[in-house]
Design a protein around this motif. Structure first.
Motif, PDB file in Angstrom:
ATOM      1  N   ARG A  68      -1.843   4.985 -11.070  1.00 16.20           N
ATOM      2  CA  ARG A  68      -0.834   4.034 -11.517  1.00 16.20           C
ATOM      3  C   ARG A  68      -0.678   2.814 -10.625  1.00 16.20           C
ATOM      4  NH1 ARG A  68       4.515   7.145 -11.974  1.00 16.20           N
ATOM      5  NH2 ARG A  68       5.213   5.025 -12.417  1.00 16.20           N
ATOM      6  N   CYS A  69      -1.107   2.885  -9.392  1.00 20.15           N
ATOM      7  CA  CYS A  69      -0.877   1.803  -8.434  1.00 20.15           C
ATOM      8  C   CYS A  69      -2.205   1.155  -8.038  1.00 20.15           C
ATOM      9  CB  CYS A  69      -0.155   2.341  -7.191  1.00 20.15           C
ATOM     10  SG  CYS A  69       1.393   3.206  -7.567  1.00 20.15           S
ATOM     11  N   ARG A  70      -2.135   0.188  -7.142  1.00 21.03           N
ATOM     12  CA  ARG A  70      -3.333  -0.432  -6.581  1.00 21.03           C
ATOM     13  C   ARG A  70      -3.489   0.071  -5.148  1.00 21.03           C
ATOM     14  NH1 ARG A  70      -5.393  -5.028  -9.178  1.00 21.03           N
ATOM     15  NH2 ARG A  70      -4.767  -4.955 -11.366  1.00 21.03           N
ATOM     16  N   TRP A  71      -4.710   0.410  -4.770  1.00 17.77           N
ATOM     17  CA  TRP A  71      -4.909   1.023  -3.459  1.00 17.77           C
ATOM     18  C   TRP A  71      -6.312   0.725  -2.953  1.00 17.77           C
ATOM     19  CZ3 TRP A  71      -8.869   4.537  -2.746  1.00 17.77           C
ATOM     20  CH2 TRP A  71      -9.483   4.994  -3.922  1.00 17.77           C
ATOM     21  N   ALA A  72      -6.478   0.891  -1.661  1.00 17.22           N
ATOM     22  CA  ALA A  72      -7.784   0.799  -1.011  1.00 17.22           C
ATOM     23  C   ALA A  72      -7.721   1.568   0.298  1.00 17.22           C
ATOM     24  CB  ALA A  72      -8.182  -0.650  -0.751  1.00 17.22           C
ATOM     25  N   VAL A  98      -6.659  -3.575   3.936  1.00 14.12           N
ATOM     26  CA  VAL A  98      -5.913  -4.680   3.330  1.00 14.12           C
ATOM     27  C   VAL A  98      -6.869  -5.708   2.730  1.00 14.12           C
ATOM     28  CG1 VAL A  98      -4.304  -6.576   3.772  1.00 14.12           C
ATOM     29  CG2 VAL A  98      -3.908  -4.341   4.813  1.00 14.12           C
ATOM     30  N   ALA A  99      -7.960  -6.004   3.419  1.00 10.95           N
ATOM     31  CA  ALA A  99      -8.938  -6.963   2.888  1.00 10.95           C
ATOM     32  C   ALA A  99      -9.515  -6.472   1.571  1.00 10.95           C
ATOM     33  CB  ALA A  99     -10.046  -7.200   3.913  1.00 10.95           C
ATOM     34  N   ALA A 100      -9.822  -5.173   1.491  1.00 13.97           N
ATOM     35  CA  ALA A 100     -10.367  -4.615   0.252  1.00 13.97           C
ATOM     36  C   ALA A 100      -9.364  -4.693  -0.886  1.00 13.97           C
ATOM     37  CB  ALA A 100     -10.804  -3.170   0.479  1.00 13.97           C
ATOM     38  N   LEU A 101      -8.099  -4.424  -0.582  1.00 10.14           N
ATOM     39  CA  LEU A 101      -7.076  -4.474  -1.612  1.00 10.14           C
ATOM     40  C   LEU A 101      -6.829  -5.907  -2.070  1.00 10.14           C
ATOM     41  CD1 LEU A 101      -5.156  -2.958  -3.389  1.00 10.14           C
ATOM     42  CD2 LEU A 101      -3.526  -2.850  -1.491  1.00 10.14           C
ATOM     43  N   CYS A 102      -6.827  -6.849  -1.142  1.00  9.78           N
ATOM     44  CA  CYS A 102      -6.651  -8.258  -1.510  1.00  9.78           C
ATOM     45  C   CYS A 102      -7.802  -8.744  -2.383  1.00  9.78           C
ATOM     46  CB  CYS A 102      -6.530  -9.123  -0.256  1.00  9.78           C
ATOM     47  SG  CYS A 102      -4.988  -8.903   0.647  1.00  9.78           S
ATOM     48  N   GLN A 104      -9.508  -6.931  -4.391  1.00 13.01           N
ATOM     49  CA  GLN A 104      -9.291  -6.292  -5.689  1.00 13.01           C
ATOM     50  C   GLN A 104      -8.218  -7.027  -6.481  1.00 13.01           C
ATOM     51  OE1 GLN A 104      -7.150  -2.204  -6.989  1.00 13.01           O
ATOM     52  NE2 GLN A 104      -8.561  -1.988  -5.287  1.00 13.01           N
ATOM     53  N   LEU A 105      -7.143  -7.418  -5.787  1.00  8.14           N
ATOM     54  CA  LEU A 105      -6.019  -8.091  -6.441  1.00  8.14           C
ATOM     55  C   LEU A 105      -6.295  -9.564  -6.710  1.00  8.14           C
ATOM     56  CD1 LEU A 105      -3.153  -6.624  -4.215  1.00  8.14           C
ATOM     57  CD2 LEU A 105      -3.665  -5.974  -6.576  1.00  8.14           C
ATOM     58  N   GLU A 106      -7.263 -10.118  -5.975  1.00  6.14           N
ATOM     59  CA  GLU A 106      -7.593 -11.543  -6.033  1.00  6.14           C
ATOM     60  C   GLU A 106      -6.414 -12.415  -5.607  1.00  6.14           C
ATOM     61  OE1 GLU A 106      -9.087 -12.199  -9.999  1.00  6.14           O
ATOM     62  OE2 GLU A 106     -11.092 -11.502  -9.419  1.00  6.14           O
ATOM     63  N   GLN A 107      -5.648 -11.893  -4.642  1.00  4.77           N
ATOM     64  CA  GLN A 107      -4.563 -12.662  -4.032  1.00  4.77           C
ATOM     65  C   GLN A 107      -4.136 -11.985  -2.743  1.00  4.77           C
ATOM     66  OE1 GLN A 107      -0.572 -12.412  -5.912  1.00  4.77           O
ATOM     67  NE2 GLN A 107      -1.506 -11.033  -7.406  1.00  4.77           N
ATOM     68  N   ASP A 108      -3.487 -12.764  -1.891  1.00  6.67           N
ATOM     69  CA  ASP A 108      -2.967 -12.222  -0.643  1.00  6.67           C
ATOM     70  C   ASP A 108      -1.507 -11.806  -0.827  1.00  6.67           C
ATOM     71  OD1 ASP A 108      -5.312 -12.526   0.732  1.00  6.67           O
ATOM     72  OD2 ASP A 108      -4.734 -14.392   1.730  1.00  6.67           O
ATOM     73  N   PRO A 109      -1.042 -10.854  -0.025  1.00  6.35           N
ATOM     74  CA  PRO A 109       0.348 -10.407  -0.142  1.00  6.35           C
ATOM     75  C   PRO A 109       1.309 -11.371   0.541  1.00  6.35           C
ATOM     76  CG  PRO A 109      -0.707  -9.276   1.667  1.00  6.35           C
ATOM     77  CD  PRO A 109      -1.781 -10.114   1.018  1.00  6.35           C
ATOM     78  N   HIS A 110       2.571 -11.281   0.152  1.00  5.06           N
ATOM     79  CA  HIS A 110       3.605 -12.012   0.877  1.00  5.06           C
ATOM     80  C   HIS A 110       3.848 -11.361   2.244  1.00  5.06           C
ATOM     81  CE1 HIS A 110       4.423 -13.229  -3.316  1.00  5.06           C
ATOM     82  NE2 HIS A 110       4.810 -14.364  -2.757  1.00  5.06           N
ATOM     83  N   GLU A 111       3.716 -10.032   2.286  1.00  4.39           N
ATOM     84  CA  GLU A 111       3.954  -9.309   3.532  1.00  4.39           C
ATOM     85  C   GLU A 111       3.225  -7.974   3.493  1.00  4.39           C
ATOM     86  OE1 GLU A 111       7.743  -8.637   6.474  1.00  4.39           O
ATOM     87  OE2 GLU A 111       8.061  -8.190   4.354  1.00  4.39           O
ATOM     88  N   VAL A 112       2.767  -7.550   4.667  1.00  2.83           N
ATOM     89  CA  VAL A 112       2.182  -6.225   4.834  1.00  2.83           C
ATOM     90  C   VAL A 112       3.109  -5.422   5.735  1.00  2.83           C
ATOM     91  CG1 VAL A 112       0.187  -4.892   5.605  1.00  2.83           C
ATOM     92  CG2 VAL A 112      -0.151  -7.174   4.632  1.00  2.83           C
ATOM     93  N   LEU A 113       3.548  -4.260   5.254  1.00  4.13           N
ATOM     94  CA  LEU A 113       4.404  -3.371   6.036  1.00  4.13           C
ATOM     95  C   LEU A 113       3.548  -2.260   6.612  1.00  4.13           C
ATOM     96  CD1 LEU A 113       7.463  -3.039   3.607  1.00  4.13           C
ATOM     97  CD2 LEU A 113       7.043  -4.761   5.390  1.00  4.13           C
ATOM     98  N   ILE A 114       3.638  -2.067   7.929  1.00  2.42           N
ATOM     99  CA  ILE A 114       2.750  -1.150   8.638  1.00  2.42           C
ATOM    100  C   ILE A 114       3.563  -0.117   9.402  1.00  2.42           C
ATOM    101  CG2 ILE A 114       1.004  -0.979  10.472  1.00  2.42           C
ATOM    102  CD1 ILE A 114       0.123  -3.793   9.713  1.00  2.42           C
TER     103      ILE A 114
END
Length: 209
Positions: A68-72, A98-102, A104-114
């Motif tokens: 159901r979600c997007r993941w890498a 994160v690079a793989a997920l971006c 896949q999404l064809e965009q960068d996130p507003h924020e990454v929570l680690i």
């Protein structure tokens, strides 16, 4: 090495937040793995720190997250761990995930929570995203909880596969951690190519041989 699978689920408009967590920082053998997840809406119920969940529940949640979600995931192997140290390898695994997920999404996130108290910002050359570290984040931020489940399940599968070729060490049960059985097998059979030579128990054993 990076593994990711596209999902047909559309990302809802608004702020794009990626959760990140790692698995395998402490073991004596095997890779370190990071998971990165953008949650779906509604998000899967029952998300929590992967270490607090039963194996059965983790597997169930992993299936839901992947469907159901997007993941890498990002994977850093033993040779790189020994070359750049486990901290650097963990930061690199997160960056790869994160690079793989971006991609896949064809965009960068507003924020990454680690999860944790540090981010790869300034520690890995390829890191380019706004990031925030949250101590105990895998228990309080659902997107980090989901990432912890993806990372742990992926790494545990890798260790079970390696255990088939190296049955003495009990990796299918201990996932490469330094349990009594694992340490005894190390003393009896010596290290494999999958052991981390930069970790003290393995290094000390090699010096004694």
């Amino acid at each position: 090495m990076v593994t990711s699978i596209s999902s047909p689920v559309a990302i809802a408009p608004g702020r794009l937040i990626i959760g990140v967590d790692e698995a395998g920082r402490g073991p004596l053998a095997g890779p370190v793995v990071a998971g990165a997840v953008v949650l779906c809406k509604p998000r899967p119920s029952g998300l929590d720190d992967s270490k607090k969940l039963s194996g059965k529940r983790r597997a169930e949640l992993e299936e839901v997250i992947k469907r159901r979600c997007r993941w890498a995931v990002g994977v850093v192997g033993v040779e790189e761990i020994d070359r750049i140290n486990i901290f650097g390898a963990t930061m690199l695994a997160m960056t790869r995930a994160v690079a793989a997920l971006c991609a896949q999404l064809e965009q960068d996130p507003h924020e990454v929570l680690i999860d944790g108290n540090m981010t790869p910002h300034g520690r890995t050359a390829e890191w380019r995203w706004n990031a925030r570290a949250i101590v105990g984040g895998d228990a309080v931020e659902p997107c980090i909880s989901a990432a912890s489940i993806i990372a742990k399940e992926h790494r545990d599968r890798l260790m079970r596969e390696l255990a088939l070729a190296h049955p003495h060490y009990g990796w299918e049960r201990n996932a490469g951690y330094g349990t009594a059985q694992h340490l005894e097998a190390l003393r009896t059979h010596g290290p494999t190519i999958h052991h981390r030579r930069s970790f003290a128990p393995v290094a000390q054993l090699e010096m004694a041989l």
